[in-house]
Scaffold this active site. Structure first.
Site, PDB file in Angstrom:
ATOM      1  CB  SER A 263      -0.957   0.154   1.163  1.00 30.24           C
ATOM      2  OG  SER A 263      -0.402   0.596   2.335  1.00 30.24           O
ATOM      3  CE  LYS A 264       2.633   6.926  -3.607  1.00 31.93           C
ATOM      4  NZ  LYS A 264       4.085   6.685  -3.796  1.00 31.93           N
ATOM      5  NE  ARG A 265      -3.522   3.717   4.658  1.00 35.73           N
ATOM      6  CZ  ARG A 265      -4.508   3.158   4.053  1.00 35.73           C
ATOM      7  NH1 ARG A 265      -5.279   3.852   2.949  1.00 35.73           N
ATOM      8  NH2 ARG A 265      -5.012   2.163   4.094  1.00 35.73           N
ATOM      9  N   GLY A 267       4.286   3.105   2.326  1.00 36.99           N
ATOM     10  CA  GLY A 267       5.553   3.502   1.577  1.00 36.99           C
ATOM     11  C   GLY A 267       5.841   2.469   0.402  1.00 36.99           C
ATOM     12  CG  ASP A 273       7.107   5.823  -5.411  1.00 39.58           C
ATOM     13  OD1 ASP A 273       7.396   7.052  -5.762  1.00 39.58           O
ATOM     14  OD2 ASP A 273       6.396   5.251  -4.798  1.00 39.58           O
TER      15      ASP A 273
END
Length: 494
Positions: A263-265, A267, A273
């Site tokens: 998840s992006k949350r 990292g 990216d």
């Protein structure tokens, strides 16, 4: 007032039929995360494998979550990944518009049609105001479910706020088929009467995507396995309209480790990216394709695939029910393979900006430096650190001149540099061959192994023990004057 059936007949007549049609339908809410990229890739591969049509649809019904510029990120990522769409907001097509917020009127009409068929109802409860349901709505106690259509219509006509809810049967069960997970049966009493149209007139995601999938002629619906629990409600909607259910393909999640989804949350990297971390688009796509799918038959052992090869090989039978773990080391391995397989010209082109981050001296050739790197590079972002010594000789200790394998120590290294400096000074041509022949002949003359001479020359020229390229290549790139300057400084250290 009964609905005009002509509208629905015209909509049916527009639906393209007779070939595979898939859609990638992202919400413009930010970056393209790895799971989303995989969905886009698999959706594209299913269409291309079958000679079908790949559609891009933008699902922007949840207006509160929209992010400025996110639609451009979707276009840019698909273009970079060569996932070309045949229909979409930017290219048009027979079932336009391809942006959900521009189809608002359509959803309202189909929701009212469902109300007429008794498969949905107007709900005036305050609980309904939130729109997208949390799933804890107790339909058994919803008084609106029992209202007659006339009563409900009178309240709508009087301007009372409402939502439209799906009327899920209270008895029995719903079975749906998934291409990966097989048949799944759910008791109807466990399903809530989900909101189809919110108070602001916008559809919920769950309703809009069923309407659009049907009206766009979608044959295969590819999405994450987190939507398995919603699939029975989708099936009931298709049945309510009397429509054919598409082939469901629910992909297992991409995990960071055995316990946690990416998840992006937390990292975890998005496609952008990974690009910034020095990975090539083609390597990312190849690796992502194998997160949940494996080739079968003659190519079962093959790891490296071009996009065209993937399109020929891809089949639903090769997809896995098990979650896939995203392994950055494995991706790095793929990236190294891709970098090495490039032509020297193509590699130099992608390496240039990274070389120039560290090597500011324009007299030093990017192409020559790139040639030294290609076989020794795993990620493009490794490059600046590897080549910085070309620009500026780093501070280093005389201890580097001692190397057991090359049989060197400070005394031996001093003698080698004392002999190498005048020989190199005397070269008429500063070419790779001339430097190489000169050093090899000198080693023979001094009766030492080549490595015994090359090691001190390399350390003095680079100021470090690990370098892309050996002594000859480094001297060639640095040029005669700079090489001799550095070798004299090395001799001073000794």
């Amino acid at each position: 007032m009964a609905l005009d059936r002509k509208y629905f007949e015209e909509m049916e007549a527009k639906i393209p039929r007779g070939k595979v049609r898939t859609r990638f339908a992202p919400s413009p809410t930010g970056y393209m995360h790895v799971g989303n990229l995989r969905t886009a890739l698999y959706t594209w591969l299913i269409a291309r494998n079958a000679g079908g049509t790949f559609i891009l649809r933008i699902e922007d019904t949840d207006q509160g979550r929209l992010v400025e510029g996110a639609t451009d990120v979707i276009y840019k990522t698909l273009a970079e990944c060569h996932l070309d769409h045949d229909e979409g907001p930017d290219v048009g097509g027979p079932v336009a518009p391809y942006i959900q917020s521009e189809r608002r009127d359509t959803y309202g009409r189909y929701a009212r049609l469902l109300v007429e068929k008794g498969r949905a109802y107007y709900c005036f409860c305050e609980k309904a105001e939130s729109g997208e349901d949390s799933g804890d709505f107790e339909r058994g106690v919803d008084p609106c479910r029992a209202l007659s259509l006339e009563e409900a219509q009178a309240r709508v006509d009087a301007g009372e706020p409402y939502v439209i809810r799906q009327r899920v049967p209270e008895e029995g069960s719903t079975t749906f088929h998934d291409a990966i997970f097989g048949d799944i049966t759910v008791e109807n009493k466990t399903l809530d009467d989900q909101v189809l149209i919110k108070q602001d007139g916008m559809p919920t995601y769950n309703f809009a995507n069923v309407i659009d999938d049907h009206l766009m002629g979608i044959t295969h619906v590819v999405r994450g396995s987190e939507y398995l629990s919603s699939a029975p409600k989708y099936n009931l909607l298709y049945e309510g309209f009397g429509w054919e259910v598409p082939t469901y393909v629910h992909c297992s999640p991409v995990m960071r480790d055995a316990q946690n989804k990416m998840s992006k949350r937390h990292g975890d990297p998005s496609y952008e990216d990974l690009k910034e971390q020095g990975f090539l688009t083609d390597a990312i796509l190849n690796y992502v394709a194998l997160l949940g799918w494996s080739p079968r038959g003659d190519i079962a052992e093959q790891e490296v695939f071009s996009l065209d090869e993937l399109a020929r090989a891809f089949d639903l039978e090769g997809m896995s029910k098990s979650p896939a773990i995203f392994d950055i080391e494995k991706l790095t391995h793929f990236n190294a393979l891709y970098l090495r397989a490039m032509t020297p010209e193509a590699f130099a082109e992608v390496a240039k900006p990274y070389i120039r981050q560290a090597v500011k001296d324009k007299r030093l050739s990017e192409e020559e430096i790139a040639a030294l790197l290609q076989a020794r590079c795993e990620r493009l972002t490794d490059i600046p650190e590897k080549v910085a010594f070309f620009d500026t000789l780093p501070e280093y200790s005389a201890d580097l001149f001692t190397n057991k394998k090359s049989k060197t120590n400070p005394e031996v290294s001093k003698a080698m540099l004392e002999a190498a400096i005048p020989m190199l000074e005397g070269l008429s041509y500063w070419t790779q061959d001339a430097i190489h022949s000169g050093l090899v002949a000198l080693a023979e003359q001094l009766e030492v192994k080549n490595a015994t001479l090359m090691w001190p020359v390399r350390v003095a020229a680079a100021g470090q023990s690990v370098t892309p390229g050996g002594a000859v290549e480094i001297c060639r790139v640095l040029g005669k004057d700079e090489t001799l300057r550095r070798l004299r400084l090395g001799l001073k250290k000794l």
